[in-house]
Scaffold this motif. Structure first.
Motif, PDB file in Angstrom:
ATOM      1  N   GLN A 748      52.353  13.417-120.224  1.00  0.00           N
ATOM      2  CA  GLN A 748      51.689  13.009-118.989  1.00  0.00           C
ATOM      3  C   GLN A 748      52.002  13.974-117.851  1.00  0.00           C
ATOM      4  O   GLN A 748      51.125  14.328-117.052  1.00  0.00           O
ATOM      5  CB  GLN A 748      52.130  11.574-118.615  1.00  0.00           C
ATOM      6  CG  GLN A 748      51.672  10.508-119.590  1.00  0.00           C
ATOM      7  CD  GLN A 748      50.161  10.353-119.605  1.00  0.00           C
ATOM      8  OE1 GLN A 748      49.480  10.669-118.626  1.00  0.00           O
ATOM      9  NE2 GLN A 748      49.624   9.867-120.722  1.00  0.00           N
ATOM     10  N   ASN A 749      53.261  14.412-117.774  1.00  0.00           N
ATOM     11  CA  ASN A 749      53.633  15.375-116.728  1.00  0.00           C
ATOM     12  C   ASN A 749      52.887  16.692-116.904  1.00  0.00           C
ATOM     13  O   ASN A 749      52.446  17.314-115.925  1.00  0.00           O
ATOM     14  CB  ASN A 749      55.136  15.609-116.745  1.00  0.00           C
ATOM     15  CG  ASN A 749      55.923  14.362-116.357  1.00  0.00           C
ATOM     16  OD1 ASN A 749      55.386  13.470-115.691  1.00  0.00           O
ATOM     17  ND2 ASN A 749      57.185  14.303-116.767  1.00  0.00           N
ATOM     18  N   ARG A 752      49.311  16.128-115.762  1.00  0.00           N
ATOM     19  CA  ARG A 752      49.237  16.055-114.305  1.00  0.00           C
ATOM     20  C   ARG A 752      49.398  17.442-113.682  1.00  0.00           C
ATOM     21  O   ARG A 752      48.670  17.824-112.770  1.00  0.00           O
ATOM     22  CB  ARG A 752      50.318  15.111-113.793  1.00  0.00           C
ATOM     23  CG  ARG A 752      50.182  14.811-112.286  1.00  0.00           C
ATOM     24  CD  ARG A 752      51.315  13.935-111.780  1.00  0.00           C
ATOM     25  NE  ARG A 752      51.401  12.689-112.535  1.00  0.00           N
ATOM     26  CZ  ARG A 752      52.365  12.420-113.436  1.00  0.00           C
ATOM     27  NH1 ARG A 752      53.310  13.322-113.664  1.00  0.00           N
ATOM     28  NH2 ARG A 752      52.385  11.293-114.086  1.00  0.00           N
ATOM     29  N   ARG A 755      46.206  19.376-114.159  1.00  0.00           N
ATOM     30  CA  ARG A 755      45.134  18.974-113.249  1.00  0.00           C
ATOM     31  C   ARG A 755      45.371  19.510-111.843  1.00  0.00           C
ATOM     32  O   ARG A 755      44.438  19.996-111.188  1.00  0.00           O
ATOM     33  CB  ARG A 755      45.031  17.456-113.233  1.00  0.00           C
ATOM     34  CG  ARG A 755      44.459  16.864-114.518  1.00  0.00           C
ATOM     35  CD  ARG A 755      44.427  15.355-114.458  1.00  0.00           C
ATOM     36  NE  ARG A 755      43.830  14.786-115.664  1.00  0.00           N
ATOM     37  CZ  ARG A 755      43.779  13.474-115.917  1.00  0.00           C
ATOM     38  NH1 ARG A 755      44.287  12.616-115.034  1.00  0.00           N
ATOM     39  NH2 ARG A 755      43.224  13.055-117.037  1.00  0.00           N
ATOM     40  N   GLU A 756      46.611  19.395-111.367  1.00  0.00           N
ATOM     41  CA  GLU A 756      46.914  19.928-110.038  1.00  0.00           C
ATOM     42  C   GLU A 756      46.666  21.435-109.989  1.00  0.00           C
ATOM     43  O   GLU A 756      46.147  21.953-108.999  1.00  0.00           O
ATOM     44  CB  GLU A 756      48.363  19.596-109.674  1.00  0.00           C
ATOM     45  CG  GLU A 756      48.619  18.103-109.486  1.00  0.00           C
ATOM     46  CD  GLU A 756      50.093  17.823-109.229  1.00  0.00           C
ATOM     47  OE1 GLU A 756      50.880  18.789-109.285  1.00  0.00           O
ATOM     48  OE2 GLU A 756      50.447  16.648-108.981  1.00  0.00           O
TER      49      GLU A 756
END
Length: 900
Positions: A748-749, A752, A755-756
């Motif tokens: 998940q990290n 994320r 995406r950032e």
């Protein structure tokens, strides 16, 4: 070129049972230790000691033949390693180990108390000398076993008879071929080739060193077929022949003959046939290479009973009819050409008069028609050659060339015109339909030099002329000597690797008929002719639209044959057996060779199907040009210690020989200075010196290998650490946080963060695009400048004095040169409006002041109806509103254009 994936696998190395396929017998260890004690060194000869039948291999070791099923050996070894729970070496001291009593090759090899069952067996042979060659028949039911002077035919049993739990050596049926012909007192046998047109693959052609060709048609039901050949031709007599009526048979006189130039110039090195599926006369053409560098062709060479492919006779019939028609239509044709056309016509007529018989074939194979060899014009063809070599390198002297092997790739079968209009289509392989329409002849010399020659003229069937009835009508010999075009010449050995008594050999490849392997003492080289074969064929067919000179230059300067050394053997090691290519779904694609004690195996990436076709060859070439990511490790060949470390000392044998010889009294007395003592010390010094020198070289090589192994181990550890760091970085295990993080949270990290990062990159991209749009100051084009001038002129013409000042404001578009400018028209309309309004108001006042009295004005009274006045006024007001709207629209458009 094939990419090596790995080398010798564990199931063919010690202590696996598969390694015993290649081990030398114990009684042969001392025989090669001291050659001066046991006679002269044997003469060099080709070493083709590996034959295959599917996944089964037959390996000749000394006077024995070892049989093994590689698929079963691999499966059983991997299963046993899996059961033992470790892939390492199994100790012999452990109870119940599979190699407790298998040192002599007779008992216990890991399959229980029954012995070497189902995977490895020893075949006992009746030979009296070391086996030099093993040649498998096309139908894989006969195995030709060749020593230097003798030939034996082994009747191979079904594999079920070999897969039995019997440790005793297997004794199949052996037949001695030519018990009075191929003997030690006669010339050596250099080649034994199975005829591609033999019935069920039972026709064998043997060629001896003294240029004698014999055709044997074998039948297990007739013993006489193994005793005498059906055709024997002496090439030396045939080379000097002048007519068909002469005797070209083999002389039965004593073996001691006087010297003749032919005995030196026609010493045979090798012979071969093209493949059965080749086109034209190729399947019945025997190519013979002489040691001195000459090349000869014998066509047509046929057994008494032969079975051609379905398209062979129709294609030959078409070519013969065309030759006869050309000879008849040309009145200036020489008599030799007319005679050749007539002889070929007689040969074909003999075939047409025959009714072919259907031969019994194996299950699943197409039955072939069997023909009898034509007797007209004769059964012995003309010997064509020696061929001249066009474009021969100038730096090469003919006396320095010593040929050792020949490999011929026949022309492709041209079946397009033959099958035109036929309803039934025959099935052909890709190799038969694609390729080159010329025969390719590859010659290999002792120095490792390879000559790629093209038969441009084409070898056809030829016979000697008949004996003339009148002396004055004798046919003159051919004025034109046949020639071969040398297309390419390259070396496969370095000058330091050339050995005088070596015998390099060709081996065919299974992926394409235009690729092969070359086995020499220094290693194995892979050669592929695909880069230029299909390009040359397109040029011959005239598919290219470019000029002839441009195409020839492009072909001459383009890429030649690809060659790559795929295996290099340490200097001083024993000679390698001819490479054997094997491809099987269970085993993979690999090349198998062997030294006198160990196997040499090279595994390749599995080839794609249809590699020989033109399209697939282009695709594969494009794939090879793309860079491939190298693995974290590099495959390297297995290191085998030198044989000198395992060889038994010859000192005990020499001492025993000394004790039984005439020098025996010297061993029982004191050492005295005498010639006898000097001879004993001299012989002992030679024995010890030879062994010590070999041991020193072996130990030095082992020491160098151990040092190299340390550096290789360090590099592999470093590479493994790098790979581990990359894996830890990808999985997140390299984080210094003490708190444990689950794999789901790590994923998940990462998502994320990705995406950032994507959003940040998108925003930066937009910012750059805006800055780039503002910063770009490129020069306007001519159309843009003309459009800007027109806009400025239009604005000045509409806005009038309030528009932009300057000389450009006074410009008027060409379309308005004949019409008034809009702002002038607007002023006129406004002035007219004011005058009309004032005049209307004056008239209205005048009418109200007069009342009913007649007007005192000198002007005549005009009575205009109110309806007309209203209509006119409304019309004028409408026109004024329309003009106002038009002007406002033009002004707003000019303003927008100025802002834009």
């Amino acid at each position: 070129m094939p990419r090596i994936k790995s080398f010798a696998p564990s199931w063919l190395n010690e202590p696996a049972p598969g390694h015993k396929l290649f081990e030398s017998p114990a009684d042969d260890a001392n025989t090669s230790a001291s050659p001066f004690l046991y006679g002269k060194k044997p003469k060099p000869s080709p070493r083709r000691t590996i034959a295959r039948r599917g996944t089964q291999v037959f390996v000749a070791v000394g006077k024995q033949i070892r049989w093994g099923d590689l698929a079963y050996l691999k499966e059983s070894w991997e299963a046993r390693q899996a059961r033992s729970g470790s892939g390492g070496r199994i100790k012999r001291e452990s109870p119940g180990t599979p190699f407790d009593s298998y040192d002599d090759g007779t008992t216990g090899n890991g399959y229980g108390e029954e012995g070497p069952a189902e995977a490895y067996r020893t075949i006992k042979t009746p030979v009296a000398d070391d086996i030099r060659q093993l040649v498998m028949s096309p139908n894989q039911d006969f195995l030709a076993v060749l020593t230097r002077h003798t030939v034996h035919i082994c009747i191979l049993p079904d594999s079920s008879h070999l897969h039995t739990r019997d440790p005793a050596p297997f004794k199949p049926k052996f037949w001695t071929l030519g018990p009075t012909t191929h003997v030690t007192s006669r010339s050596a046998v250099v080649s034994a080739v199975w005829h591609p047109l033999g019935v069920n693959g039972t026709a064998l052609v043997t060629v001896t060193e003294d240029a004698v060709v014999r055709v044997w048609e074998l039948s297990t039901a007739d013993r006489w077929t193994f005793d005498a050949p059906t055709l024997a031709v002496d090439l030396k007599r045939l080379a000097d022949g002048t007519s068909l009526d002469q005797n070209f048979g083999v002389s039965t006189s004593a073996t001691n003959k006087g010297f003749s130039p032919d005995s030196f110039d026609m010493e045979v090195a090798a012979a071969c046939f093209p493949a059965r599926g080749s086109g034209g006369w190729s399947p019945m053409t025997l190519w013979v290479a002489m040691t001195g560098g000459d090349v000869y062709a014998l066509c047509p060479l046929l057994p008494q009973r032969w079975a051609p492919p379905p398209t062979l006779i129709p294609s030959l019939s078409v070519s013969i009819v065309a030759r006869v028609a050309a000879a008849e239509d040309n009145p200036e044709a020489p008599p030799e050409s007319r005679l050749l056309a007539q002889q070929q016509l007689d040969w074909m007529s003999d075939l047409d008069n025959q009714e072919p018989k259907i031969a019994e074939s194996a299950i699943g194979e197409t039955a072939a028609g069997v023909y009898t060899r034509p007797t007209r014009p004769g059964i012995v063809p003309k010997l064509q050659g020696p061929f001249d070599f066009d474009l021969n390198p100038e730096d090469e002297q003919d006396d320095e060339v010593e040929l050792k092997d020949i490999y011929v790739i026949g022309e492709k079968a041209d079946v397009d015109d033959l099958m035109m209009g036929e309803e039934e289509e025959l099935e052909f392989s890709d190799d038969e339909e694609t390729g080159l329409s010329l025969t390719v002849i590859c010659l290999l010399s002792t120095s490792g030099q390879v000559k790629i020659c093209l038969d441009v003229d084409g070898v056809e069937a030829q016979w000697l002329p008949p004996r003339p009835k009148h002396r004055g009508r004798a046919f003159s010999p051919d004025s034109e000597t046949p020639s071969l075009l040398i297309f390419q010449t390259f070396d496969t050995l370095k000058p330091a690797e050339v050995v005088a008594d070596s015998w390099p050999m060709f081996s065919e490849d299974i992926t394409s008929r235009y690729s092969f392997y070359i086995t020499h003492p220094a290693g194995i080289t892979s050669v592929s002719l695909a880069p230029w074969v299909f390009r040359l064929e397109s040029e011959l067919q005239g598919d290219s639209e470019a000029g002839a000179e441009f195409r020839i230059d492009l072909l001459a300067q383009g890429q030649g044959s690809e060659r790559e050394r795929i295996y290099t053997q340490a200097r001083g090691q024993t000679a390698l057996a001819a490479a054997t290519a094997i491809s099987d779904p269970d085993l993979g694609h690999f090349v198998l060779s062997a030294t006198h004690n160990d196997p040499v195996v090279l595994f390749f990436d599995t080839p794609e199907p249809g590699i020989a076709s033109r399209e697939s060859s282009t695709a594969i070439a494009e794939q090879m040009e793309q860079p491939q990511e190298a693995p974290g490790w590099e495959p390297r060949p297995l290191f085998h210690p030198a044989e000198a470390l395992d060889r038994r000392s010859s000192m005990p044998v020499w001492i025993d020989h000394l004790q039984k010889g005439r020098r025996r009294p010297l061993l029982q007395q004191e050492v005295r200075l005498s010639m006898a003592t000097l001879e004993v010390f001299h012989e002992g010094h030679k024995v010890v010196c030879t062994e010590v020198s070999d041991l020193n070289d072996a130990v030095a090589e082992l020491f160098r290998k151990c040092e190299a192994l340390q550096s290789e181990l360090r590099s592999q550890i470093y590479t493994a650490n790098e790979v581990k760091k990359r894996i830890d970085t990808l999985t997140g295990e390299d984080s210094a946080d003490d708190e444990p993080v689950s794999e789901n949270q790590i994923v998940q990290n990462r998502i994320r963060a990705a995406r950032e990062k994507q959003e940040e990159l998108a925003s930066r991209m937009e910012t750059l695009k805006r800055k780039l749009g503002r910063a770009t100051t490129r020069e306007l084009s001519d159309k843009e400048k003309a459009w800007a001038d027109e806009v400025r002129s239009l604005g000045s013409s509409i806005l009038g004095p309030e528009g932009p000042e300057g000389p450009e404001a006074d410009q008027t578009p060409p379309t308005m040169s004949k019409a008034k400018q809009p702002w002038k028209r607007l002023e006129e309309i406004k002035a007219l409006q004011k005058s009309l309004f004032s005049h209307a108001a004056q008239l209205q006042k005048t009418g109200e002041g007069a009342g009913d009295e007649p007007s005192a004005s000198p002007l005549p009274s005009m009575k205009i109806p109110s309806e007309i006045r209203r209509a006119k006024m409304s019309q004028v007001i409408g026109l004024l509103d329309r003009e106002t709207v038009l002007v406002d629209a033009v002004k707003s458009r000019i303003e927008r254009l100025s802002l834009g």
